[in-house]
Design an enzyme around this catalytic site. Structure first.
Site, PDB file in Angstrom:
ATOM      1  N   VAL A  45       0.879 -28.848  -0.050  1.00 51.26           N
ATOM      2  CA  VAL A  45       1.134 -28.335   1.187  1.00 51.26           C
ATOM      3  C   VAL A  45       2.106 -27.456   1.138  1.00 51.26           C
ATOM      4  CG1 VAL A  45       1.921 -29.121   3.313  1.00 51.26           C
ATOM      5  CG2 VAL A  45       0.420 -30.608   2.149  1.00 51.26           C
ATOM      6  N   CYS A  46       3.166 -27.435   0.236  1.00 49.25           N
ATOM      7  CA  CYS A  46       4.045 -26.272   0.200  1.00 49.25           C
ATOM      8  C   CYS A  46       3.571 -24.822  -0.403  1.00 49.25           C
ATOM      9  CB  CYS A  46       5.305 -26.845  -0.778  1.00 49.25           C
ATOM     10  SG  CYS A  46       6.326 -28.077  -0.169  1.00 49.25           S
ATOM     11  N   THR A  47       2.634 -25.144  -1.194  1.00 48.86           N
ATOM     12  CA  THR A  47       2.083 -23.865  -1.586  1.00 48.86           C
ATOM     13  C   THR A  47       1.191 -23.237  -0.441  1.00 48.86           C
ATOM     14  OG1 THR A  47       2.152 -24.494  -3.736  1.00 48.86           O
ATOM     15  CG2 THR A  47       0.443 -22.864  -3.209  1.00 48.86           C
TER      16      THR A  47
END
Length: 150
Positions: A45-47
């Site tokens: 999700v962060c990527t």
């Protein structure tokens, strides 16, 4: 107690991916800013979130806004993450979580994982939007939406 809409962004400093000391006074209060806190470099999700900011970075620049991503990952991790995904915006290492605490970013998942939150401030450094969601992509839409109204 965390920041609220109408509050001024606190001053902070941290090392950026170039190894330079970033001083918030050089940006905050001079132009609109989007500061997003995320849990961890190179997680799914962060990527997705970072790459969405990257893909729409020109939209933010056209609104004269600066994007700043902050997590507690190390400088080495940030450099690898930024290079791997060609991130054009500022990433800051908040290894001691002082910036996160100054903003009052809550933890997610029973308090175990650093939270994901986005703060949009106007050119005077006043918070216009705080968006807290585990979904990374929505942060970009919400930030652009509010910037267009400023």
């Amino acid at each position: 107690m965390g920041l609220k809409v109408g509050d001024k962004i606190p001053n902070f400093a941290a090392i950026d991916t170039n190894g330079d000391l970033f001083d918030s006074n050089e940006v905050i209060g001079k132009k609109p800013v989007v500061i997003y806190f995320y849990p961890k470099d190179d997680t799914r999700v962060c990527t997705e979130q970072a790459c969405s900011f990257r893909d729409q970075y020109e939209d933010f620049k056209s609104l004269d806004a600066e994007v700043i991503g902050i997590s507690s990952d190390s400088l080495k991790s940030h450099v690898a993450f930024a290079n791997k995904h060609k991130l054009p915006f500022i990433l800051l290492s908040d290894f001691d979580k002082k910036i996160r605490k100054a903003f009052g970013v809550p933890n997610d998942y029973l308090g175990l994982i650093p939270g994901r939150a986005t703060y949009v401030a106007d050119k005077n450094g006043i918070v216009q939007l705080i968006f807290d969601s585990t979904s990374g992509k929505i942060h970009i839409e919400k930030a652009l939406e509010i910037l267009k109204t400023m």
